[in-house]
Design a protein around this motif. Structure first.
Motif, PDB file in Angstrom:
ATOM      1  N   LEU A  39       0.840  -1.193   0.000  1.00 13.94           N
ATOM      2  CA  LEU A  39       0.000   0.000   0.000  1.00 13.94           C
ATOM      3  C   LEU A  39       0.876   1.243   0.000  1.00 13.94           C
ATOM      4  O   LEU A  39       1.839   1.327   0.756  1.00 13.94           O
ATOM      5  CB  LEU A  39      -0.904   0.022   1.232  1.00 13.94           C
ATOM      6  N   THR A  40       0.521   2.197  -0.830  1.00 19.51           N
ATOM      7  CA  THR A  40       1.173   3.502  -0.837  1.00 19.51           C
ATOM      8  C   THR A  40       0.239   4.473  -0.139  1.00 19.51           C
ATOM      9  O   THR A  40      -0.956   4.527  -0.448  1.00 19.51           O
ATOM     10  CB  THR A  40       1.460   3.974  -2.272  1.00 19.51           C
ATOM     11  N   PHE A  41       0.787   5.218   0.818  1.00 19.12           N
ATOM     12  CA  PHE A  41      -0.005   6.172   1.593  1.00 19.12           C
ATOM     13  C   PHE A  41       0.368   7.600   1.202  1.00 19.12           C
ATOM     14  O   PHE A  41       1.521   7.889   0.870  1.00 19.12           O
ATOM     15  CB  PHE A  41       0.240   5.971   3.092  1.00 19.12           C
ATOM     16  N   ALA A  42      -0.627   8.477   1.266  1.00 22.56           N
ATOM     17  CA  ALA A  42      -0.431   9.883   0.928  1.00 22.56           C
ATOM     18  C   ALA A  42      -0.988  10.768   2.034  1.00 22.56           C
ATOM     19  O   ALA A  42      -1.881  10.359   2.788  1.00 22.56           O
ATOM     20  CB  ALA A  42      -1.121  10.205  -0.390  1.00 22.56           C
ATOM     21  N   GLU A  43      -0.432  11.969   2.105  1.00 24.77           N
ATOM     22  CA  GLU A  43      -0.903  12.993   3.026  1.00 24.77           C
ATOM     23  C   GLU A  43      -1.077  14.267   2.203  1.00 24.77           C
ATOM     24  O   GLU A  43      -0.125  14.715   1.551  1.00 24.77           O
ATOM     25  CB  GLU A  43       0.109  13.209   4.146  1.00 24.77           C
ATOM     26  N   ASP A  44      -2.265  14.826   2.224  1.00 27.63           N
ATOM     27  CA  ASP A  44      -2.550  16.046   1.463  1.00 27.63           C
ATOM     28  C   ASP A  44      -2.144  15.921  -0.008  1.00 27.63           C
ATOM     29  O   ASP A  44      -1.575  16.845  -0.589  1.00 27.63           O
ATOM     30  CB  ASP A  44      -1.853  17.257   2.096  1.00 27.63           C
ATOM     31  N   GLY A  45      -2.395  14.757  -0.597  1.00 32.47           N
ATOM     32  CA  GLY A  45      -2.117  14.549  -2.009  1.00 32.47           C
ATOM     33  C   GLY A  45      -0.666  14.262  -2.352  1.00 32.47           C
ATOM     34  O   GLY A  45      -0.333  14.100  -3.518  1.00 32.47           O
ATOM     35  N   ARG A  46       0.211  14.186  -1.353  1.00 33.13           N
ATOM     36  CA  ARG A  46       1.626  13.889  -1.589  1.00 33.13           C
ATOM     37  C   ARG A  46       1.975  12.534  -0.999  1.00 33.13           C
ATOM     38  O   ARG A  46       1.559  12.211   0.112  1.00 33.13           O
ATOM     39  CB  ARG A  46       2.500  14.963  -0.956  1.00 33.13           C
ATOM     40  N   VAL A  47       2.774  11.764  -1.741  1.00 33.73           N
ATOM     41  CA  VAL A  47       3.163  10.435  -1.266  1.00 33.73           C
ATOM     42  C   VAL A  47       3.947  10.558   0.034  1.00 33.73           C
ATOM     43  O   VAL A  47       4.876  11.360   0.143  1.00 33.73           O
ATOM     44  CB  VAL A  47       3.984   9.673  -2.330  1.00 33.73           C
ATOM     45  N   TYR A  48       3.544   9.774   1.011  1.00 34.52           N
ATOM     46  CA  TYR A  48       4.187   9.750   2.322  1.00 34.52           C
ATOM     47  C   TYR A  48       5.148   8.572   2.428  1.00 34.52           C
ATOM     48  O   TYR A  48       6.206   8.674   3.025  1.00 34.52           O
ATOM     49  CB  TYR A  48       3.101   9.653   3.396  1.00 34.52           C
ATOM     50  N   GLY A  49       4.753   7.433   1.854  1.00 33.68           N
ATOM     51  CA  GLY A  49       5.576   6.230   1.893  1.00 33.68           C
ATOM     52  C   GLY A  49       4.749   5.035   1.479  1.00 33.68           C
ATOM     53  O   GLY A  49       3.556   5.148   1.198  1.00 33.68           O
ATOM     54  N   ALA A  50       5.398   3.876   1.435  1.00 32.34           N
ATOM     55  CA  ALA A  50       4.720   2.642   1.038  1.00 32.34           C
ATOM     56  C   ALA A  50       5.122   1.525   1.985  1.00 32.34           C
ATOM     57  O   ALA A  50       6.235   1.527   2.541  1.00 32.34           O
ATOM     58  CB  ALA A  50       5.070   2.269  -0.395  1.00 32.34           C
ATOM     59  N   GLU A  51       4.204   0.577   2.167  1.00 29.21           N
ATOM     60  CA  GLU A  51       4.484  -0.540   3.059  1.00 29.21           C
ATOM     61  C   GLU A  51       3.946  -1.825   2.452  1.00 29.21           C
ATOM     62  O   GLU A  51       2.827  -1.861   1.955  1.00 29.21           O
ATOM     63  CB  GLU A  51       3.866  -0.299   4.435  1.00 29.21           C
ATOM     64  N   GLN A  52       4.781  -2.849   2.505  1.00 28.22           N
ATOM     65  CA  GLN A  52       4.400  -4.182   2.052  1.00 28.22           C
ATOM     66  C   GLN A  52       4.046  -4.995   3.286  1.00 28.22           C
ATOM     67  O   GLN A  52       4.829  -5.064   4.246  1.00 28.22           O
ATOM     68  CB  GLN A  52       5.564  -4.830   1.298  1.00 28.22           C
ATOM     69  N   TYR A  53       2.866  -5.604   3.271  1.00 25.89           N
ATOM     70  CA  TYR A  53       2.373  -6.385   4.413  1.00 25.89           C
ATOM     71  C   TYR A  53       2.558  -7.859   4.108  1.00 25.89           C
ATOM     72  O   TYR A  53       1.947  -8.403   3.185  1.00 25.89           O
ATOM     73  CB  TYR A  53       0.910  -6.033   4.696  1.00 25.89           C
ATOM     74  N   LEU A  54       3.417  -8.482   4.867  1.00 31.19           N
ATOM     75  CA  LEU A  54       3.820  -9.872   4.668  1.00 31.19           C
ATOM     76  C   LEU A  54       3.125 -10.768   5.687  1.00 31.19           C
ATOM     77  O   LEU A  54       2.587 -10.280   6.688  1.00 31.19           O
ATOM     78  CB  LEU A  54       5.338  -9.965   4.808  1.00 31.19           C
ATOM     79  N   PRO A  55       3.148 -12.089   5.478  1.00 39.50           N
ATOM     80  CA  PRO A  55       2.555 -13.003   6.464  1.00 39.50           C
ATOM     81  C   PRO A  55       3.209 -12.863   7.841  1.00 39.50           C
ATOM     82  O   PRO A  55       4.343 -12.380   7.965  1.00 39.50           O
ATOM     83  CB  PRO A  55       2.830 -14.391   5.870  1.00 39.50           C
ATOM     84  N   ASN A  56       2.508 -13.318   8.847  1.00 36.04           N
ATOM     85  CA  ASN A  56       2.992 -13.340  10.232  1.00 36.04           C
ATOM     86  C   ASN A  56       3.316 -11.954  10.785  1.00 36.04           C
ATOM     87  O   ASN A  56       4.290 -11.778  11.519  1.00 36.04           O
ATOM     88  CB  ASN A  56       4.203 -14.269  10.373  1.00 36.04           C
ATOM     89  N   ASN A  57       2.499 -10.967  10.411  1.00 37.73           N
ATOM     90  CA  ASN A  57       2.614  -9.598  10.924  1.00 37.73           C
ATOM     91  C   ASN A  57       3.951  -8.928  10.587  1.00 37.73           C
ATOM     92  O   ASN A  57       4.381  -8.014  11.282  1.00 37.73           O
ATOM     93  CB  ASN A  57       2.381  -9.552  12.434  1.00 37.73           C
ATOM     94  N   ARG A  58       4.611  -9.376   9.537  1.00 33.31           N
ATOM     95  CA  ARG A  58       5.855  -8.739   9.113  1.00 33.31           C
ATOM     96  C   ARG A  58       5.539  -7.646   8.100  1.00 33.31           C
ATOM     97  O   ARG A  58       4.564  -7.743   7.347  1.00 33.31           O
ATOM     98  CB  ARG A  58       6.808  -9.771   8.497  1.00 33.31           C
ATOM     99  N   VAL A  59       6.375  -6.600   8.076  1.00 29.66           N
ATOM    100  CA  VAL A  59       6.190  -5.490   7.147  1.00 29.66           C
ATOM    101  C   VAL A  59       7.535  -5.041   6.580  1.00 29.66           C
ATOM    102  O   VAL A  59       8.589  -5.303   7.166  1.00 29.66           O
ATOM    103  CB  VAL A  59       5.504  -4.272   7.817  1.00 29.66           C
ATOM    104  N   ARG A  60       7.446  -4.373   5.462  1.00 28.70           N
ATOM    105  CA  ARG A  60       8.611  -3.725   4.857  1.00 28.70           C
ATOM    106  C   ARG A  60       8.146  -2.312   4.496  1.00 28.70           C
ATOM    107  O   ARG A  60       7.215  -2.137   3.726  1.00 28.70           O
ATOM    108  CB  ARG A  60       9.054  -4.488   3.619  1.00 28.70           C
ATOM    109  N   TRP A  61       8.787  -1.290   5.087  1.00 29.56           N
ATOM    110  CA  TRP A  61       8.378   0.103   4.936  1.00 29.56           C
ATOM    111  C   TRP A  61       9.417   0.869   4.126  1.00 29.56           C
ATOM    112  O   TRP A  61      10.618   0.667   4.304  1.00 29.56           O
ATOM    113  CB  TRP A  61       8.228   0.744   6.319  1.00 29.56           C
TER     114      TRP A  61
END
Length: 133
Positions: A39-61
């Motif tokens: 998922l890519t997240f934005a704030e006020d129309g500007r990209v804030y960052g992206a995060e990949q949601y993996l199994p077992n509650n793991r993430v990559r930001w």
């Protein structure tokens, strides 16, 4: 009489739906929505960052193409909290499903609100560890 009863029932159903939409997602709901997605997240129309949601509650930001961090998430009260490999303090957010997209509200002084801008089932584009200068 029947018409007013129908209208009352419709208003009650609308109120219940609106209330449910304003409640933060539980850990199970967040997991069901996010796992397997980037998922890519934005704030006020500007990209804030992206995060990949993996199994077992793991993430990559990633907040840019050169900086990715591995981490985990966990549920704490009405929040989803993230801890990353940089050893920083947990970052806790309340997530809400608005329509077909997530809204994230930071649980801290900033009160930052992020919105899901895009989603994909592909991996996060991160530079492999040890590459670069």
């Amino acid at each position: 009489m029947l018409k007013s009863a129908f209208i009352s029932a419709a208003l009650l159903a609308f109120s219940a739906t609106s209330l449910a939409a304003s409640e933060p997602l539980s850990g199970a709901q967040f997991d069901a929505y996010a796992t397997g997605k980037t998922l890519t997240f934005a704030e006020d129309g500007r990209v804030y960052g992206a995060e990949q949601y993996l199994p077992n509650n793991r993430v990559r930001w990633a907040y840019n193409a050169d900086t990715c961090m591995e981490g985990i998430w966990y549920e704490k009260e009405d929040n989803i909290c993230f801890v990353y490999e940089d050893g920083g303090t947990p970052q806790c957010w309340s997530f809400y499903l608005e329509g077909e997209r997530l809204k994230a509200v930071f649980n801290g002084e900033s009160g930052t609100e992020l919105y899901e801008a895009t989603q994909t089932d592909g991996p996060l584009a991160c530079m492999a560890p040890g590459l670069g200068v």
